[in-house]
Design an enzyme around this catalytic site. Sequence first.
Site, PDB file in Angstrom:
ATOM      1  N   GLU A  45      13.439   2.497  12.944  1.00 24.04           N
ATOM      2  CA  GLU A  45      12.427   3.725  12.331  1.00 24.04           C
ATOM      3  C   GLU A  45      11.484   3.810  13.775  1.00 24.04           C
ATOM      4  OE1 GLU A  45      10.785   3.037   8.749  1.00 24.04           O
ATOM      5  OE2 GLU A  45      10.203   0.711   9.181  1.00 24.04           O
ATOM      6  N   TYR A 104       0.893  -0.992   0.083  1.00 25.59           N
ATOM      7  CA  TYR A 104       0.222  -0.138  -0.161  1.00 25.59           C
ATOM      8  C   TYR A 104       0.522   1.044  -0.254  1.00 25.59           C
ATOM      9  CZ  TYR A 104       0.849   0.861   5.143  1.00 25.59           C
ATOM     10  OH  TYR A 104       1.466   0.915   6.102  1.00 25.59           O
ATOM     11  N   LYS A 106       6.623  -1.860   1.852  1.00 22.61           N
ATOM     12  CA  LYS A 106       4.791  -1.749   2.162  1.00 22.61           C
ATOM     13  C   LYS A 106       4.790  -2.252   2.359  1.00 22.61           C
ATOM     14  CE  LYS A 106       3.402   2.804   3.153  1.00 22.61           C
ATOM     15  NZ  LYS A 106       3.398   2.780   4.278  1.00 22.61           N
ATOM     16  N   LEU A 138      11.791   1.831   6.100  1.00 23.65           N
ATOM     17  CA  LEU A 138      11.061   2.152   5.506  1.00 23.65           C
ATOM     18  C   LEU A 138      11.578   3.108   4.385  1.00 23.65           C
ATOM     19  CD1 LEU A 138       8.635   1.173   3.047  1.00 23.65           C
ATOM     20  CD2 LEU A 138       7.193   3.054   4.351  1.00 23.65           C
TER      21      LEU A 138
HETATM   22  N1  PMP Z   1       8.180   4.230   8.579  1.00 21.89           N
HETATM   23  C1  PMP Z   1       6.627   3.431   8.380  1.00 21.89           C
HETATM   24  C2  PMP Z   1       7.277   1.775   8.897  1.00 21.89           C
HETATM   25  C3  PMP Z   1       5.914   3.397   8.260  1.00 21.89           C
HETATM   26  O1  PMP Z   1       3.965   3.058   7.849  1.00 21.89           O
HETATM   27  C4  PMP Z   1       5.691   5.254   7.608  1.00 21.89           C
HETATM   28  C5  PMP Z   1       4.454   5.640   7.072  1.00 21.89           C
HETATM   29  N2  PMP Z   1       4.419   5.561   5.844  1.00 21.89           N
HETATM   30  C6  PMP Z   1       7.055   5.702   7.492  1.00 21.89           C
HETATM   31  C7  PMP Z   1       8.376   5.516   7.830  1.00 21.89           C
HETATM   32  C8  PMP Z   1       7.240   6.839   6.639  1.00 21.89           C
HETATM   33  O2  PMP Z   1       7.007   7.500   5.575  1.00 21.89           O
HETATM   34  P1  PMP Z   1       6.219   7.934   4.022  1.00 21.89           P
HETATM   35  O3  PMP Z   1       7.077  10.105   4.925  1.00 21.89           O
HETATM   36  O4  PMP Z   1       6.515   8.043   3.180  1.00 21.89           O
HETATM   37  O5  PMP Z   1       5.020   8.777   4.847  1.00 21.89           O
END
Ligand code: PMP
Length: 281
Positions: free
Chosen positions: A177, A32, A145, A201
Amino acid sequence: MSIGYINGKYIPLNERAIPLEERGYQFGDGIYEVIRVYNGKPFMLNEHLERLIKSGNGIKLKIQQSIEEFRSLVNEAIAKSGLADCCVYLQITRGISARNHLFPDVPISISMTVKPVVPLQKSIREKGAAAIIHEDERWANCYIKSLNLLPNVLARQTAFEKGCFEAILVRGAMVTEGTSSNVFIVKQGKVYTTPLSRNILAGITRMAVKKSCKEVSVEIIEQAFSKEELFQADEVFITNTTSEIVPIVKVDGQIIGNGLPGEYTLKLYHKLQQFVADLKE
Ligand code: PMP
């Protein structure tokens, strides 16, 4: 108006029409993206779609649609919703087929929701948020993701039950993270964030923060740091698409820096707001 979309059809959000043998539902066999829309314009849509394709490749999903087609689909859904400031949730699964672990030979399922943004609480924006440290119990391919978010859900719920906004995950002593965010620390005027690997991610907001650092001439170093280094940092902040940049002022009950959103956190937040303002023009 909030709207839903599944496999070529727009449906009301409250229409609970998921077939029982949808692989996303039975196996979490899908991926997603969450895309933030400001004034009707999606922020960093290309980067989101490139990551979507990368996630798809990561789970051997046969995506026939091009980035261009996804871009049109997302823009069409935003226009149909009539919402200016909203979030698009875009999901692809391996499709609908009799339950069997092996890949079925069926079309992938593409679904979307477009809903108004739930803005970050003003008090958190102004005063910062608290977090906990939590063991990173996820799998070895967190760069994907994936729909499999159970360890993230459990860690986040634990944080919530302790009155905290986020759980910062650690593998051994090292910070990976957040459950739905990337983590940054500031030490002596330099910004540090965990380097990209299979363990995290590649956040789109992380990418925007890197660009912000360049523009305001702040050094950003992609280098692993431990939870001890995080406790000793002058500032900590987390980033994601929906909350943008969130100052973290307390971790496991310990005050970070002077306990207030830091100078660098605010500077980078304002720079990000400028990117958004440029997008709105
Ligand atoms: N790490 C994880 C595990 C996440 O779920 C997200 C949110 N999508 C992020 C980092 C941050 O990613 P983004 O800035 O693309 O929303």
